[in-house]
Design a protein around this motif. Sequence first.
Motif, PDB file in Angstrom:
ATOM      1  N   LEU A 167       2.318  22.964  -2.223  1.00 27.00           N
ATOM      2  CA  LEU A 167       1.218  23.872  -2.510  1.00 27.00           C
ATOM      3  C   LEU A 167       1.373  24.483  -3.897  1.00 27.00           C
ATOM      4  N   TRP A 168       2.591  24.904  -4.201  1.00 24.62           N
ATOM      5  CA  TRP A 168       2.815  25.589  -5.473  1.00 24.62           C
ATOM      6  C   TRP A 168       2.707  24.632  -6.637  1.00 24.62           C
ATOM      7  N   LEU A 169       3.066  23.387  -6.395  1.00 26.71           N
ATOM      8  CA  LEU A 169       2.911  22.386  -7.442  1.00 26.71           C
ATOM      9  C   LEU A 169       1.440  22.284  -7.846  1.00 26.71           C
ATOM     10  N   VAL A 170       0.585  22.096  -6.842  1.00 30.85           N
ATOM     11  CA  VAL A 170      -0.834  21.941  -7.143  1.00 30.85           C
ATOM     12  C   VAL A 170      -1.394  23.200  -7.793  1.00 30.85           C
ATOM     13  N   LEU A 171      -1.002  24.346  -7.237  1.00 33.12           N
ATOM     14  CA  LEU A 171      -1.530  25.597  -7.760  1.00 33.12           C
ATOM     15  C   LEU A 171      -1.087  25.819  -9.201  1.00 33.12           C
ATOM     16  N   SER A 172       0.185  25.591  -9.462  1.00 34.70           N
ATOM     17  CA  SER A 172       0.665  25.871 -10.818  1.00 34.70           C
ATOM     18  C   SER A 172       0.021  24.903 -11.812  1.00 34.70           C
ATOM     19  N   LEU A 173      -0.163  23.648 -11.407  1.00 31.71           N
ATOM     20  CA  LEU A 173      -0.812  22.712 -12.324  1.00 31.71           C
ATOM     21  C   LEU A 173      -2.266  23.097 -12.551  1.00 31.71           C
ATOM     22  N   ALA A 174      -2.935  23.484 -11.476  1.00 37.62           N
ATOM     23  CA  ALA A 174      -4.345  23.850 -11.628  1.00 37.62           C
ATOM     24  C   ALA A 174      -4.488  25.019 -12.598  1.00 37.62           C
ATOM     25  N   LEU A 175      -3.544  25.964 -12.517  1.00 43.06           N
ATOM     26  CA  LEU A 175      -3.631  27.120 -13.411  1.00 43.06           C
ATOM     27  C   LEU A 175      -3.112  26.808 -14.802  1.00 43.06           C
ATOM     28  N   GLY A 176      -2.164  25.869 -14.898  1.00 44.20           N
ATOM     29  CA  GLY A 176      -1.517  25.639 -16.180  1.00 44.20           C
ATOM     30  C   GLY A 176      -2.151  24.570 -17.045  1.00 44.20           C
ATOM     31  N   THR A 177      -2.739  23.519 -16.437  1.00 43.53           N
ATOM     32  CA  THR A 177      -3.262  22.433 -17.271  1.00 43.53           C
ATOM     33  C   THR A 177      -4.375  22.872 -18.222  1.00 43.53           C
ATOM     34  N   PRO A 178      -5.244  23.852 -17.859  1.00 44.34           N
ATOM     35  CA  PRO A 178      -6.219  24.275 -18.878  1.00 44.34           C
ATOM     36  C   PRO A 178      -5.528  24.747 -20.151  1.00 44.34           C
ATOM     37  N   ALA A 179      -4.423  25.481 -19.997  1.00 40.75           N
ATOM     38  CA  ALA A 179      -3.696  25.907 -21.194  1.00 40.75           C
ATOM     39  C   ALA A 179      -3.229  24.690 -21.978  1.00 40.75           C
ATOM     40  N   LEU A 180      -2.710  23.687 -21.272  1.00 42.94           N
ATOM     41  CA  LEU A 180      -2.232  22.493 -21.980  1.00 42.94           C
ATOM     42  C   LEU A 180      -3.361  21.857 -22.774  1.00 42.94           C
ATOM     43  N   SER A 181      -4.544  21.752 -22.167  1.00 43.77           N
ATOM     44  CA  SER A 181      -5.654  21.111 -22.876  1.00 43.77           C
ATOM     45  C   SER A 181      -6.074  21.913 -24.102  1.00 43.77           C
ATOM     46  N   VAL A 182      -6.185  23.217 -23.935  1.00 39.89           N
ATOM     47  CA  VAL A 182      -6.676  24.019 -25.053  1.00 39.89           C
ATOM     48  C   VAL A 182      -5.652  24.052 -26.183  1.00 39.89           C
ATOM     49  N   ILE A 183      -4.391  24.270 -25.823  1.00 42.37           N
ATOM     50  CA  ILE A 183      -3.360  24.289 -26.868  1.00 42.37           C
ATOM     51  C   ILE A 183      -3.334  22.937 -27.572  1.00 42.37           C
ATOM     52  N   GLY A 184      -3.434  21.870 -26.780  1.00 46.83           N
ATOM     53  CA  GLY A 184      -3.422  20.530 -27.366  1.00 46.83           C
ATOM     54  C   GLY A 184      -4.603  20.310 -28.293  1.00 46.83           C
ATOM     55  N   THR A 185      -5.770  20.815 -27.910  1.00 42.75           N
ATOM     56  CA  THR A 185      -6.935  20.665 -28.773  1.00 42.75           C
ATOM     57  C   THR A 185      -6.707  21.368 -30.101  1.00 42.75           C
ATOM     58  N   PHE A 186      -6.084  22.522 -30.021  1.00 39.43           N
ATOM     59  CA  PHE A 186      -5.746  23.239 -31.250  1.00 39.43           C
ATOM     60  C   PHE A 186      -4.815  22.378 -32.119  1.00 39.43           C
ATOM     61  N   GLY A 187      -3.780  21.806 -31.492  1.00 37.03           N
ATOM     62  CA  GLY A 187      -2.865  20.954 -32.259  1.00 37.03           C
ATOM     63  C   GLY A 187      -3.600  19.763 -32.861  1.00 37.03           C
ATOM     64  N   ALA A 188      -4.472  19.158 -32.077  1.00 35.19           N
ATOM     65  CA  ALA A 188      -5.205  17.989 -32.562  1.00 35.19           C
ATOM     66  C   ALA A 188      -6.070  18.374 -33.757  1.00 35.19           C
TER      67      ALA A 188
END
Lengths: 205, 205, 218, 218, 242
Positions: free
Chosen positions: D125-146
């Motif tokens: 459960l925590w795996l899914v929850l943490s990814l759901a909450l964390g992946t948006p940050a990964l995408s946005v930070i990555g877009t900034f890097g790109a």
Amino acid sequence: MQVKLDNLAVARGGVTVLRGLDLVLHTGQALILRGPNGSGKTTLLRTLAGLQPAAAGSFDLAPDAVAYAAHADGLKPTLTVAENLRFWASIHGTPDIDPALDALDLATLQHRPAGQLSAGQKRRLGLARLLVTGRPVWLLDEPTVSLDAASVALFAGVVRRHLAGGGIAVIATHVDLGLPEAEVLDLAPYRARISVSNGFDEAFA
Amino acid sequence: MQVKLDNLAVARGGVTVLRGLDLVLHTGQALILRGPNGSGKTTLLRTLAGLQPAAAGSFDLAPDAVAYAAHADGLKPTLTVAENLRFWASIHGTPDIDPALDALDLATLQHRPAGQLSAGQKRRLGLARLLVTGRPVWLLDEPTVSLDAASVALFAGVVRRHLAGGGIAVIATHVDLGLPEAEVLDLAPYRARISVSNGFDEAFA
Amino acid sequence: MKALLFRDLRLAMRAGGGFGLGLAFFFLLSVLVPLGVGPEGSTLGRIAPGILWVGALLACLLSLDRIFALDFEDGSLEFLATAPIPLEAVVAVKAFAHWLVTGLPLTLIAPGLAVFLNLPPAGYLWLVLSLALGTPALSVIGTFGAALVVGLRRGGLLLSLLVLPLYVPTLILGAEAVRRGAEGMAPATPLALVAAISLGAVALLPFAAAAALRVNLR
Amino acid sequence: MKALLFRDLRLAMRAGGGFGLGLAFFFLLSVLVPLGVGPEGSTLGRIAPGILWVGALLACLLSLDRIFALDFEDGSLEFLATAPIPLEAVVAVKAFAHWLVTGLPLTLIAPGLAVFLNLPPAGYLWLVLSLALGTPALSVIGTFGAALVVGLRRGGLLLSLLVLPLYVPTLILGAEAVRRGAEGMAPATPLALVAAISLGAVALLPFAAAAALRVNLR
Amino acid sequence: MSIWEYANPKRFMQTSARALPWAVGLTVACLTVGLVWGFFFTPEDFKQGSTVKIIYIHVPAAMMAINAWIMMLVTSLIWIVRRHHVSVLAAKAAAPVGLTFTIIALVTGALWGQPMWGTWWAWDPRLTAFLILTLFYFGYLALWSAIEDPDTAADLTSILCLVGSVFALLSRYAVNLWSQGLHQGASLSLDKEENVSDVYWQPLVICIVGFVLLFVTMVLLRTRTEIRARRLKALLARERVA
Ligand code: HEM
Ligand SMILES: Nc1ncnc2c1ncn2[C@@H]1O[C@H](COP(=O)(O)OP(=O)(O)OP(=O)(O)O)[C@@H](O)[C@H]1O
Ligand SMILES: Nc1ncnc2c1ncn2[C@@H]1O[C@H](COP(=O)(O)OP(=O)(O)OP(=O)(O)O)[C@@H](O)[C@H]1O
Ligand SMILES: [Mg+2]
Ligand SMILES: [Mg+2]
């Protein structure tokens, strides 16, 4: 609608290539930029399009009045001709792409993926994008590269209609476009001479 | 040295675009290919260069006699003009790049990274590569795109010297190259008509 | 051929070239894994051989798409294909250049990173040895994969998908050799197998890769 | 804006597009790590949270350079910059499209891959929850890097180098949340922090990214 | 008449159209008999209880998963050597079928593993090798779908299939060195004494035959579909030009 350049200088790679451009263009007018390779035509167009800052002087042209067509056409090879065009149309809020397709004779190609077009067909699609932007000032960098004679004539007609509809066009080209009414500006006199006068700090221009 | 096409047909994306090409070119001859956009000029040149197989018929032209210049110039933006050219020279075993640099008026640009050239300067560098290949048959796809009038004349001179030295050139173009002595081949009559006669299995050509 | 090698190395060293970035990735992974896994030394020591090998593999993998894609996009590859050197040699030279730029530095830097991951001291020698023997296979296999996808726009991740399963034997055997070495067992068998894979790959895959390139240029 | 989103999604689905490949990479990493580390279930279970998070992070990372590079190369980006939508919105839409194509599927598939890595059942459960909450940050930070590297030829690995350090807090907190969950401790604090990072990144980074883009287009 | 005649698409379409009804009929018959017999008319194992009956799906699926790859290897080779289109299209057609069998074997294995070994998944050599096989299937299919031109795709996927087979074999050995197994060995070999007892054995053989037939039927059907798709594409291309 008018475009006004006031003592404009443009730079590329830190070196000023053109300076002292003074010029006014009015509705319905086309300007053809001429000059040998490397004289700064592309640099000037990019500056007018708002993609890079002027090195000195200023110009009066709202960025949202400009449609810029560069060497690259901005096509997605996996999208079809119609999909490519429709995308730009909806970005610019133009409801209908059919007039643009017809104007550049692309109607029969509209379901082909853009990656499968020949060089000239791609170019026509790139030019069709201008029509769906609905913008008055066209900045065109060698628009007829790869076009055959018939397409060049087609394109001249498109430009003429744009001008008649109150548009303005600035076109860099080395070949004859079949637009005898257009004004021609030779860039040679505006070539920037290298001046060391203002000292080292021009490195921080 | 001669180039011979024997009832050649060429195809792109699984569709035959030209067929029935019969033709002999001898030493010192230049052939200009004309045809509207999408008529198959690029396809023909790629086939002759040995990059794609002939759809039918055959042609007699050793792959190692050919120097092909495509739309793309094969330049590395981070290498300088001289480095780019020297690479192709040593691949082809040519010892010296200076004649090529001089012929296309690149000597003053030779220490500039290729990425910082203007469109026409890049093109000149791409054409200089032909000279260092040392190969007799040149296949040129719209070689003068982006070149100014002076450079076009320069290029015509280069081609003429190549022909005089026993070379052959096949050139696809939409514009006038200033080579009145060259033969012109209009591709329109060779456009492949669609034949349904051989049934479905032509899908498996 | 020497000209091609030097050009590729020079391009790698220039701005935006690939040199050092594979290395950087390797370094970052060795740092990220402890951050993700937690700081316990014994766990880290146990997984160190595997993580280091996976890191080396990914670092190789990520630099693969440069091998041909750039040359394809700017048209050089077509010119190389019509040049008077056999395409097999082009492929072999490019694989060698890739190894010099990626595999070799990885091998040299690996012991340094093993410190972060708490690799038992007995494993260091075997780590270097297994990487030295295994990275050539990674470069050659990768070059083959790159040749398969060269025509496709941004084949990058498809490339990963194709190449990773091909990397599996090298990975398993390489990591196994290090693990055995670190635990004081004899690592000769997996090490010999890694070397055999490298030799076989170097001898045969350039031909497959050249065939794939020819098809892709068509 | 909707047009841009749909275009990006459509491009991702077409041949050679990015969809599924990030997923494939995530899958491959979860398979390769056991191959490297060895088959022992207990070791694997202990490192599973960290490895899964590192995998998600790398999968995101690898698909980043598609965000702007393709549009830059074919000139679309210049046209978008002169189009009547603000560049900030373009960035936000592209980050969102990236998340839909990468982060979301990663989150959904993660429990399946956790099986391979022997994650204790309490952690799912925590795996899914943490990814759901964390992946948006990964995408946005990555877009900034790109956006930072978009002008550079093949900025791919340089991009990794720039973005990975920015990913560190998300990684540490996300993995920690899963580890606590798996061991039966309360994962609320790290989870809340992950959510906070995501919110902050989504709210602020598009402006930084748009500024970077403007500079790069100059 | 040589066997290569059947590699002519037209010829293949005619022959396969005649063969298909038989193939379908036999498949249904074998699978019905085998599965019904296996599920309802065999005793429960004293140790494994009723879970033993998973064997009737698991084992045939696992066997066919490997055989499908072998068939793809052979047909790919034929394409490379003799360039018969039907051959490579058959390989293309077999891949998703093989992948499905692989997944079935994995899923049934996992369902079986939970009661038997107390875990859904273990890094046993055979299981691992199977997982790697799955990867090869995915890679192969991904390459097909990524390339537009059918002949280019055929050439490249065939090369991949060849090289991939070598590496799949290597992986099998590597994996053996790396881990001890939990999984039972071959239990259907003819030269060994300890085969599964007869009650299980007979329906199992029927099931295996049924799966083989199922595979053949699916591949025939899908190859026909591929041929038709190819023709359709040619027609559309021609229409475009016209
Ligand atoms: C996800 C897990 C599993 C996978 C991928 C898997 C895979 C395989 C494979 C590849 C075969 C070989 C077929 C052949 O050699 O032709 C096989 C056979 C077999 N499996 Fe599994 N298996 C799994 C789990 C299990 C479990 C949990 C059991 C029972 C405890 C089991 C029992 C068997 C038996 C009895 C055979 C027949 C052996 C033979 O006749 O060769 N499998 N399985
Ligand atoms: N990226 C760059 N960095 C540095 N200098 C550049 C760059 N691009 C072009 N230049 C230089 O700036 C000058 C002007 O280039 P520009 O592209 O504007 O010329 P142009 O008139 O468009 O030429 P062409 O007719 O060949 O397209 C040239 O001398 C060119 O070499
Ligand atoms: N990659 C491709 N896949 C499928 N069809 C293609 C592909 N490239 C070109 N075509 C089609 O093949 C035909 C011939 O194209 P080709 O590029 O040879 O024309 P061309 O004579 O060079 O035209 P141009 O003057 O515009 O360069 C065109 O109808 C084109 O649409
Ligand atoms: Mg220019
Ligand atoms: Mg062309």
